[in-house]
Design a protein around this motif. Structure first.
Motif, PDB file in Angstrom:
ATOM      1  N   VAL A  24       0.865  -1.172   0.000  1.00 45.47           N
ATOM      2  CA  VAL A  24       0.000   0.000   0.000  1.00 45.47           C
ATOM      3  C   VAL A  24       0.907   1.229   0.000  1.00 45.47           C
ATOM      4  O   VAL A  24       1.821   1.308   0.815  1.00 45.47           O
ATOM      5  CB  VAL A  24      -0.906   0.017   1.253  1.00 45.47           C
ATOM      6  CG1 VAL A  24      -1.657   1.316   1.371  1.00 45.47           C
ATOM      7  CG2 VAL A  24      -1.867  -1.158   1.239  1.00 45.47           C
ATOM      8  N   GLN A  25       0.625   2.164  -0.885  1.00 42.38           N
ATOM      9  CA  GLN A  25       1.385   3.410  -0.927  1.00 42.38           C
ATOM     10  C   GLN A  25       0.642   4.497  -0.142  1.00 42.38           C
ATOM     11  O   GLN A  25      -0.597   4.462  -0.042  1.00 42.38           O
ATOM     12  CB  GLN A  25       1.598   3.860  -2.361  1.00 42.38           C
ATOM     13  CG  GLN A  25       2.466   2.906  -3.154  1.00 42.38           C
ATOM     14  CD  GLN A  25       2.615   3.352  -4.585  1.00 42.38           C
ATOM     15  OE1 GLN A  25       1.656   3.729  -5.241  1.00 42.38           O
ATOM     16  NE2 GLN A  25       3.837   3.304  -5.077  1.00 42.38           N
ATOM     17  N   GLN A  28      -2.684   6.026  -1.424  1.00 43.08           N
ATOM     18  CA  GLN A  28      -3.808   5.145  -1.738  1.00 43.08           C
ATOM     19  C   GLN A  28      -4.864   5.149  -0.627  1.00 43.08           C
ATOM     20  O   GLN A  28      -4.545   5.337   0.550  1.00 43.08           O
ATOM     21  CB  GLN A  28      -3.310   3.728  -1.974  1.00 43.08           C
ATOM     22  CG  GLN A  28      -2.445   3.626  -3.225  1.00 43.08           C
ATOM     23  CD  GLN A  28      -1.892   2.229  -3.428  1.00 43.08           C
ATOM     24  OE1 GLN A  28      -1.493   1.560  -2.486  1.00 43.08           O
ATOM     25  NE2 GLN A  28      -1.838   1.813  -4.682  1.00 43.08           N
ATOM     26  N   PRO A  29      -6.130   4.931  -0.997  1.00 39.12           N
ATOM     27  CA  PRO A  29      -7.198   4.913  -0.003  1.00 39.12           C
ATOM     28  C   PRO A  29      -6.964   3.901   1.136  1.00 39.12           C
ATOM     29  O   PRO A  29      -7.318   4.176   2.286  1.00 39.12           O
ATOM     30  CB  PRO A  29      -8.448   4.537  -0.810  1.00 39.12           C
ATOM     31  CG  PRO A  29      -8.143   5.007  -2.194  1.00 39.12           C
ATOM     32  CD  PRO A  29      -6.659   4.797  -2.365  1.00 39.12           C
ATOM     33  N   ALA A  30      -6.362   2.762   0.839  1.00 39.41           N
ATOM     34  CA  ALA A  30      -6.122   1.759   1.887  1.00 39.41           C
ATOM     35  C   ALA A  30      -5.200   2.304   2.976  1.00 39.41           C
ATOM     36  O   ALA A  30      -5.365   1.981   4.152  1.00 39.41           O
ATOM     37  CB  ALA A  30      -5.546   0.484   1.290  1.00 39.41           C
ATOM     38  N   TYR A  31      -4.231   3.141   2.604  1.00 38.68           N
ATOM     39  CA  TYR A  31      -3.338   3.761   3.589  1.00 38.68           C
ATOM     40  C   TYR A  31      -4.147   4.667   4.515  1.00 38.68           C
ATOM     41  O   TYR A  31      -3.946   4.681   5.725  1.00 38.68           O
ATOM     42  CB  TYR A  31      -2.235   4.557   2.885  1.00 38.68           C
ATOM     43  CG  TYR A  31      -1.322   5.302   3.834  1.00 38.68           C
ATOM     44  CD1 TYR A  31      -0.224   4.664   4.397  1.00 38.68           C
ATOM     45  CD2 TYR A  31      -1.548   6.630   4.158  1.00 38.68           C
ATOM     46  CE1 TYR A  31       0.620   5.336   5.267  1.00 38.68           C
ATOM     47  CE2 TYR A  31      -0.715   7.307   5.025  1.00 38.68           C
ATOM     48  CZ  TYR A  31       0.361   6.655   5.579  1.00 38.68           C
ATOM     49  OH  TYR A  31       1.185   7.332   6.441  1.00 38.68           O
ATOM     50  N   ARG A  32      -5.077   5.428   3.929  1.00 39.04           N
ATOM     51  CA  ARG A  32      -5.931   6.291   4.753  1.00 39.04           C
ATOM     52  C   ARG A  32      -6.763   5.451   5.722  1.00 39.04           C
ATOM     53  O   ARG A  32      -6.902   5.804   6.888  1.00 39.04           O
ATOM     54  CB  ARG A  32      -6.843   7.140   3.871  1.00 39.04           C
ATOM     55  CG  ARG A  32      -7.729   8.052   4.694  1.00 39.04           C
ATOM     56  CD  ARG A  32      -8.561   8.965   3.860  1.00 39.04           C
ATOM     57  NE  ARG A  32      -9.394   9.769   4.744  1.00 39.04           N
ATOM     58  CZ  ARG A  32     -10.023  10.842   4.368  1.00 39.04           C
ATOM     59  NH1 ARG A  32      -9.910  11.275   3.139  1.00 39.04           N
ATOM     60  NH2 ARG A  32     -10.772  11.499   5.222  1.00 39.04           N
ATOM     61  N   PRO A  69       8.821   7.226   4.567  1.00 39.06           N
ATOM     62  CA  PRO A  69      10.042   7.191   3.749  1.00 39.06           C
ATOM     63  C   PRO A  69       9.693   7.275   2.264  1.00 39.06           C
ATOM     64  O   PRO A  69       8.648   6.788   1.833  1.00 39.06           O
ATOM     65  CB  PRO A  69      10.653   5.829   4.065  1.00 39.06           C
ATOM     66  CG  PRO A  69       9.998   5.372   5.314  1.00 39.06           C
ATOM     67  CD  PRO A  69       8.656   6.015   5.366  1.00 39.06           C
ATOM     68  N   GLU A  70      10.562   7.889   1.503  1.00 40.22           N
ATOM     69  CA  GLU A  70      10.353   7.973   0.058  1.00 40.22           C
ATOM     70  C   GLU A  70      10.456   6.596  -0.582  1.00 40.22           C
ATOM     71  O   GLU A  70       9.779   6.285  -1.555  1.00 40.22           O
ATOM     72  CB  GLU A  70      11.392   8.910  -0.546  1.00 40.22           C
ATOM     73  CG  GLU A  70      11.249   9.106  -2.028  1.00 40.22           C
ATOM     74  CD  GLU A  70      12.300  10.053  -2.593  1.00 40.22           C
ATOM     75  OE1 GLU A  70      12.517  10.001  -3.809  1.00 40.22           O
ATOM     76  OE2 GLU A  70      12.908  10.816  -1.837  1.00 40.22           O
ATOM     77  N   LEU A  71      11.306   5.748  -0.010  1.00 45.67           N
ATOM     78  CA  LEU A  71      11.609   4.473  -0.637  1.00 45.67           C
ATOM     79  C   LEU A  71      11.812   3.382   0.411  1.00 45.67           C
ATOM     80  O   LEU A  71      12.645   3.521   1.292  1.00 45.67           O
ATOM     81  CB  LEU A  71      12.896   4.625  -1.468  1.00 45.67           C
ATOM     82  CG  LEU A  71      13.498   3.375  -2.075  1.00 45.67           C
ATOM     83  CD1 LEU A  71      12.639   2.883  -3.221  1.00 45.67           C
ATOM     84  CD2 LEU A  71      14.901   3.672  -2.570  1.00 45.67           C
ATOM     85  N   GLY A  86       9.125   3.019  -4.246  1.00 49.33           N
ATOM     86  CA  GLY A  86       8.126   3.655  -3.403  1.00 49.33           C
ATOM     87  C   GLY A  86       8.104   3.072  -2.004  1.00 49.33           C
ATOM     88  O   GLY A  86       8.883   2.184  -1.663  1.00 49.33           O
ATOM     89  N   CYS A  87       7.192   3.567  -1.211  1.00 43.40           N
ATOM     90  CA  CYS A  87       7.029   3.132   0.173  1.00 43.40           C
ATOM     91  C   CYS A  87       5.897   2.111   0.252  1.00 43.40           C
ATOM     92  O   CYS A  87       4.756   2.419  -0.070  1.00 43.40           O
ATOM     93  CB  CYS A  87       6.727   4.342   1.057  1.00 43.40           C
ATOM     94  SG  CYS A  87       6.525   3.928   2.798  1.00 43.40           S
TER      95      CYS A  87
END
Length: 122
Positions: A24-25, A28-32, A69-71, A86-87
């Motif tokens: 999950v980035q 993305q909605p899942a992160y929220r 983190p960016e990565l 990505g993260c």
């Protein structure tokens, strides 16, 4: 969300830590859902109920550094020459836990091989 809902129920109000590659980035909605406990209501799909959590989980790196983190992942998608950077990896915890510090992540110079150096394994 259902696995995290189940973990939060099992924790019974106690401390909960969840670490791993969640795929999950942050955008993305899942992160929220994971970090805030609910989704944006504008994402509603008619009569379908949007998942919710008992509470949003805090992220260790976001709490300590003000951002994710960016990565945390650098790879090529199977069958494609496109790379992904990505993260996707997180250290998450319930709101009753406070972060003392996090280990600084290595800066990746241009041209670093895809296999992480031994001193900074993925």
């Amino acid at each position: 969300g259902s696995a995290l809902q189940h973990l939060q129920r099992l924790a019974r109000g106690g401390a909960l830590v969840l670490c791993g590659d969640l795929n999950v980035q942050p955008a993305q909605p899942a992160y929220r859902l994971i970090t805030e406990g609910s989704l944006d209501t504008s994402l509603s799909l008619g009569s379908l109920l949007l998942p919710t959590l008992r509470y949003g989980m805090k992220s260790a790196y976001k709490e300590a550094n003000g951002q994710e983190p960016e990565l945390t992942n650098w790879t090529f998608t199977r069958g494609s020459s496109a790379e992904f950077r990505g993260c996707l990896d997180y250290i998450l915890f319930s709101p009753d836990i406070q972060v003392a510090s996090v280990k600084p992540l290595a800066a990746l110079p241009p041209g670093i091989p895809l296999v992480p150096p031994q001193q900074h394994p993925d």
